[in-house]
Enzyme design. Structure first.
Site, PDB file in Angstrom:
ATOM      1  N   ASP A  95       0.811  -1.213   0.000  1.00 16.69           N
ATOM      2  CA  ASP A  95       0.000   0.000   0.000  1.00 16.69           C
ATOM      3  C   ASP A  95       0.852   1.275   0.000  1.00 16.69           C
ATOM      4  O   ASP A  95       2.008   1.271   0.434  1.00 16.69           O
ATOM      5  CB  ASP A  95      -0.886   0.046   1.247  1.00 16.69           C
ATOM      6  CG  ASP A  95      -2.071  -0.897   1.165  1.00 16.69           C
ATOM      7  OD1 ASP A  95      -2.116  -1.722   0.236  1.00 16.69           O
ATOM      8  OD2 ASP A  95      -2.947  -0.802   2.044  1.00 16.69           O
ATOM      9  N   HIS A 240       3.697  -2.259   3.138  1.00 14.09           N
ATOM     10  CA  HIS A 240       3.702  -0.901   2.594  1.00 14.09           C
ATOM     11  C   HIS A 240       5.026  -0.646   1.868  1.00 14.09           C
ATOM     12  O   HIS A 240       6.084  -1.015   2.368  1.00 14.09           O
ATOM     13  CB  HIS A 240       3.520   0.135   3.705  1.00 14.09           C
ATOM     14  CG  HIS A 240       2.222  -0.010   4.443  1.00 14.09           C
ATOM     15  ND1 HIS A 240       2.032  -0.959   5.436  1.00 14.09           N
ATOM     16  CD2 HIS A 240       1.050   0.654   4.323  1.00 14.09           C
ATOM     17  CE1 HIS A 240       0.795  -0.868   5.896  1.00 14.09           C
ATOM     18  NE2 HIS A 240       0.173   0.102   5.238  1.00 14.09           N
TER      19      HIS A 240
END
Length: 275
Positions: A95, A240
């Site tokens: 992400d 992430h």
């Protein structure tokens, strides 16, 4: 944004998700009661006998039941959370990017092991690194929509949510070549408008099963342990590739990826059924 992320995500707890997709099917659990559309993400992270696979978001879900119209994406009331079916398949998702400082290394490692992943990108970041989205397309990765500026969408008006999602889809289409078919709400903050607008734009809501919590900078060993301990058929792993120093994430990927492959896991991407 990082400080706000930590305050919001620190309160994530375990719930289920809903729905099926195609190619790889994604399943739901039925042990959670959706929160009201304006409710905050609540509750401390919980561990169960399942170990790290119990690190899950607590989506802010509306009360709209899934409904399907031929040729249209169904409107759901909880996000899809895991795959179902046979085989040792897992999804790796990243992400907040793309960030050239870290996404490049993630892509290099995935290429080294011939593995595909799903990247939920923020439009503001993607607009500055369109070459990385083009590379993702060339190398067979899936790119999903993670909003433009990473706000808590359930606190915004419908028009602002639409703008966050549409602008990001436009950037993805320009750089990646196709409009995204998957959406992930920042902070897991889902509500009725988010589900409805995502469906109108042809996107399915995809959450996660195993949270590496890499954004807390817990150390490479801890990230590796969370992913390896949470590994199981059907899980969706959250990491992430932007939003801060992601060097631990990059190093952890290099360590756990070959171990997962040696253990017989197939790291793949979600597919939509053609209808």
């Amino acid at each position: 944004m990082l400080t706000r992320r930590r305050a919001l995500l620190a309160g994530a707890a375990a719930v289920g998700a809903a729905g099926t997709t195609a190619g790889l099917l994604l399943s739901h659990t039925t042990d959670a009661t959706p929160a009201s559309p304006s409710a905050p993400v609540a509750g401390p992270p919980a561990r169960s006998a399942l170990g790290s696979s119990a690190y899950r978001l607590s989506p802010v879900a509306g009360d709209v039941p899934p409904r399907a119209t031929p040729g249209r994406t169904p409107v759901r009331h909880v996000p899809i959370m895991r795959m179902s079916g046979t085989g040792r398949h897992m999804l790796l998702t990243f992400d907040d990017g793309p960030d050239p400082a870290y996404t490049t290394h993630v892509l290099d490692t995935l290429a080294e092991y011939d593995v595909r992943a799903t990247f939920f990108v923020c439009g503001g970041m993607a607009s500055r690194s369109q070459d990385l989205l083009a590379r993702m397309a060339d190398e067979g990765h899936v790119v999903g929509n993670h909003s433009w500026s990473h706000p808590q969408l359930n606190l915004l008006k419908r028009s602002r949510i639409r703008d966050e999602m549409e602008r990001t889809s436009d950037v993805i289409e320009k750089a990646y070549g196709d409009r995204p078919q998957w959406f992930r709400a920042p902070y897991g903050a889902w509500n009725r408008n988010v589900f409805q607008l995502g469906a109108e734009m042809g996107m399915e809501p995809l959450a996660w099963t195993v949270d590496s919590l890499d954004w807390t900078d817990p150390g490479t060993r801890t990230i590796v342990d969370r992913v390896e301990n949470g590994a199981a058929p059907g899980v969706v792993v959250l990491s992430h590739d932007a939003g801060g120093d992601r060097s631990q994430t990059v190093t952890a990927l290099r360590r756990y990826l070959p171990k997962l492959l040696d253990s017989g896991y197939h790291l793949t991407v979600p597919r939509r059924r053609l209808s």
